[in-house]
Motif scaffolding. Sequence first.
Motif, mmCIF file in Angstrom:
data_model
loop_
_atom_site.group_PDB
_atom_site.id
_atom_site.type_symbol
_atom_site.label_atom_id
_atom_site.label_comp_id
_atom_site.label_asym_id
_atom_site.label_seq_id
_atom_site.Cartn_x
_atom_site.Cartn_y
_atom_site.Cartn_z
ATOM 1 N N LEU A 284 10.828 -0.282 -17.227
ATOM 2 C CA LEU A 284 11.872 -0.921 -16.419
ATOM 3 C C LEU A 284 12.049 -2.394 -16.756
ATOM 4 O O LEU A 284 12.828 -3.101 -16.116
ATOM 5 N N GLY A 285 11.303 -2.877 -17.771
ATOM 6 C CA GLY A 285 11.472 -4.248 -18.235
ATOM 7 C C GLY A 285 10.818 -5.302 -17.377
ATOM 8 O O GLY A 285 11.199 -6.476 -17.419
ATOM 9 N N LEU A 286 9.792 -4.950 -16.622
ATOM 10 C CA LEU A 286 9.154 -5.912 -15.724
ATOM 11 C C LEU A 286 7.749 -6.306 -16.161
ATOM 12 O O LEU A 286 7.137 -7.168 -15.537
ATOM 13 N N LEU A 287 7.232 -5.696 -17.219
ATOM 14 C CA LEU A 287 5.903 -6.041 -17.721
ATOM 15 C C LEU A 287 5.924 -6.123 -19.243
ATOM 16 O O LEU A 287 6.947 -5.920 -19.882
ATOM 17 N N ALA B 162 0.829 -1.207 0.000
ATOM 18 C CA ALA B 162 0.000 0.000 0.000
ATOM 19 C C ALA B 162 0.865 1.260 0.000
ATOM 20 O O ALA B 162 0.741 2.123 0.869
ATOM 21 N N ALA B 163 1.782 1.354 -0.982
ATOM 22 C CA ALA B 163 2.664 2.524 -1.063
ATOM 23 C C ALA B 163 3.460 2.432 -2.361
ATOM 24 O O ALA B 163 3.572 1.349 -2.956
ATOM 25 N N PRO B 164 4.010 3.556 -2.829
ATOM 26 C CA PRO B 164 4.952 3.471 -3.951
ATOM 27 C C PRO B 164 6.147 2.618 -3.542
ATOM 28 O O PRO B 164 6.560 2.639 -2.375
ATOM 29 N N ARG C 158 -3.630 -6.163 -11.011
ATOM 30 C CA ARG C 158 -4.315 -4.877 -10.855
ATOM 31 C C ARG C 158 -3.326 -3.699 -10.858
ATOM 32 O O ARG C 158 -3.310 -2.873 -9.954
ATOM 33 N N VAL C 159 -2.535 -3.656 -11.919
ATOM 34 C CA VAL C 159 -1.519 -2.609 -12.035
ATOM 35 C C VAL C 159 -2.168 -1.319 -12.541
ATOM 36 O O VAL C 159 -2.901 -1.326 -13.531
ATOM 37 N N ARG C 160 -1.899 -0.216 -11.881
ATOM 38 C CA ARG C 160 -2.403 1.090 -12.327
ATOM 39 C C ARG C 160 -1.742 1.479 -13.648
ATOM 40 O O ARG C 160 -0.592 1.093 -13.909
ATOM 41 N N PRO C 161 -2.446 2.257 -14.506
ATOM 42 C CA PRO C 161 -1.870 2.618 -15.812
ATOM 43 C C PRO C 161 -0.501 3.291 -15.708
ATOM 44 O O PRO C 161 0.421 2.932 -16.444
ATOM 45 N N ASP C 162 -0.355 4.263 -14.800
ATOM 46 C CA ASP C 162 0.934 4.953 -14.682
ATOM 47 C C ASP C 162 2.026 4.006 -14.190
ATOM 48 O O ASP C 162 3.155 4.035 -14.688
ATOM 49 N N ALA C 163 1.657 3.181 -13.216
ATOM 50 C CA ALA C 163 2.641 2.228 -12.692
ATOM 51 C C ALA C 163 2.976 1.175 -13.747
ATOM 52 O O ALA C 163 4.126 0.731 -13.848
ATOM 53 N N ARG C 164 1.975 0.780 -14.552
ATOM 54 C CA ARG C 164 2.235 -0.190 -15.623
ATOM 55 C C ARG C 164 3.252 0.376 -16.611
ATOM 56 O O ARG C 164 4.174 -0.335 -17.038
ATOM 57 N N ALA C 165 3.088 1.644 -16.975
ATOM 58 C CA ALA C 165 4.033 2.248 -17.908
ATOM 59 C C ALA C 165 5.450 2.238 -17.337
ATOM 60 O O ALA C 165 6.425 1.979 -18.057
ATOM 61 N N ARG C 166 5.566 2.513 -16.037
ATOM 62 C CA ARG C 166 6.878 2.488 -15.402
ATOM 63 C C ARG C 166 7.470 1.083 -15.418
ATOM 64 O O ARG C 166 8.650 0.891 -15.703
ATOM 65 N N VAL D 237 -0.087 0.690 -5.518
ATOM 66 C CA VAL D 237 1.266 1.128 -5.854
ATOM 67 C C VAL D 237 1.177 2.154 -6.973
ATOM 68 O O VAL D 237 0.815 1.822 -8.104
ATOM 69 N N THR D 238 1.493 3.395 -6.666
ATOM 70 C CA THR D 238 1.349 4.477 -7.637
ATOM 71 C C THR D 238 2.614 4.717 -8.453
ATOM 72 O O THR D 238 2.548 5.373 -9.495
ATOM 73 N N ASP D 239 3.752 4.189 -7.992
ATOM 74 C CA ASP D 239 4.996 4.449 -8.713
ATOM 75 C C ASP D 239 6.041 3.424 -8.297
ATOM 76 O O ASP D 239 5.960 2.831 -7.207
ATOM 77 N N VAL D 240 7.018 3.236 -9.172
ATOM 78 C CA VAL D 240 8.154 2.348 -8.895
ATOM 79 C C VAL D 240 9.397 3.048 -9.410
ATOM 80 O O VAL D 240 9.424 3.482 -10.565
ATOM 81 N N ASP D 241 10.419 3.192 -8.553
ATOM 82 C CA ASP D 241 11.648 3.798 -9.052
ATOM 83 C C ASP D 241 12.655 2.712 -9.424
ATOM 84 O O ASP D 241 12.360 1.514 -9.354
ATOM 85 N N VAL D 242 13.832 3.129 -9.853
ATOM 86 C CA VAL D 242 14.834 2.170 -10.332
ATOM 87 C C VAL D 242 15.236 1.199 -9.227
ATOM 88 O O VAL D 242 15.374 -0.006 -9.447
#
Length: 546
Positions: free
Chosen positions: A525-528, A447-449, A513-521, A484-489
């Motif tokens: 980053l090569g994880l999806l 429940a967090a970035p 259930r990946v959010r669109p913005d998080a999915r793009a990240r 999860v709203t974001d994922v950094d390196v």
Amino acid sequence: MQRPLTGLTRRNVGRELLAGVTLLAIAIPLNIGYAQIAGLPPTAGLYALVVPAVVYALTVSSRQLVASPDAAAAALVASSIGGLAVAGSADYVTLALAQAIIGGVMFLLLAVFKLGFLANFLSKPILVGFVGGLALDILVAQVAKMLGVRIDSGGEFVDKVAGLFTGLDTLNWWSVLISVVSLAILLLGRRFARAVPWALVVLVLATVGVVIADLDDAGVAVLGPVEAGPPTLTWPVIDWTTWLVLIPSAMALTLVTTAEGLLVSRSYGEQRDYATSPNRDLFAFGLGNLAAGATGGFTVGSSTSRTAAMDQAGSRTQLPSLVTALGTLVLLVFGTGLLEDIPSPAIGAIVAVAIVPLLGIREFARLWRADRFEFAIAAACFLVTLFIGSIPGILVAFVLALVNLAKRAANPAIDVLASTGEPTESLLDEAPAGSVTAPGVIVVRLAAPLFFANGAIFGDAVKRAVEAAPEASVRHVVIDMEAVTDVDVTGAESFAALQEWLTARDIDLGFSRVRPDARARLVDLGLLGDNAVYETNRAAIAALEN
């Protein structure tokens, strides 16, 4: 966009005018006192009530917020300029004007680039500690003034306290008497008749007493000659290196005013059901401070106490500020001679009564009961501001704000569900009710970035969940990404390291259930996308999402 004086009608104009007279009676003695705190002539405090107040009142979105120099701003001015020039000198005044202009430019930049959110880093504990440290430093100087003891008001806190105690043998009993009577009137009057401008009553009575009894000849310090005349346009002429030196202190003043001013503006807007615009309020502060620097005033902030007084008087417009500006202008042109015999002990008593609430004693007690870590943050800001200085205090405040943010972000809620279809105990919080999984699948909900502060903690949580399950019963680990709203390196690296650890145990890793913005990240980053980690878990994820 609201028009100036929005909310003013024929029905309330009389009440607003009366509130303006009340504000005038409150503001004049306080601003004279605050100017003395800042090491400036009384006129600097009075000039700040004229052009800056008019400019602010005609441009701000808040119908009630009163703009004026306050105790915290005055203390910051004194502590930041005191080492650059002698208090009260022409150079000192010039630096104060330049500081106000720099602050005005910063306010305008915050408004234009919509950067007011930066003030959110000054959390309640930080503001309590920072302002409390400034308040105690001011209070020592006012106590000395009330006792008739002369100390270096521009010195360090320890030096002021030492000077106060070593100077007690020069105590003036007439000053003590004036102070005691002034405090009694202010405190009892505030308790039994709050609507009466007791600060003005104290000044009038004390001045009359000094004149009749010739107490200035008995050693009672008085305000002295006050320059007559309206504010005039001016511009501080200093070299560019001095402008640069003033930037940190102007930044501190801007941030403190932004944090307090926007909070008070929004609070009263919500209470009285009218809209406010943070960026417009910042723009108004910018114009007000530019006007202060160009007309002989000093840094203008928000006055919480005066705003509250106007609210209690029934004011719902900026008309009282305009009335105060006009009244102050009349006083400057025709009545400065009335100010010369005002006794300093009475001014000290007025400022002391206004300062004591800023010590934050109740707030410190509340923080102690609610959260010891936040209490420690407030205490650290208090001590640094008091013993080292206001600028180090604001720097420490920002560092502690980041530490507090990282501490909370590093301990997110992580809910883990076992493969039996029943929720197990969460590693950090209770699992949400009604969450189930398919056999052989563990779902981990973060429940967090996911970023550098919590990446390792998250990976360890997943590993403990797998190791706690029956041997060889887990075939899939799915990360529920809804919150999860974001994922950094660094967060992505933790996913990669977790994947290697799971692969070594023949366990697949997937995301749900990946959010669109998080999915793009995650794709970047090569994880999806076409990544095998996602494809091999498509069936498990589909079963869970359906």
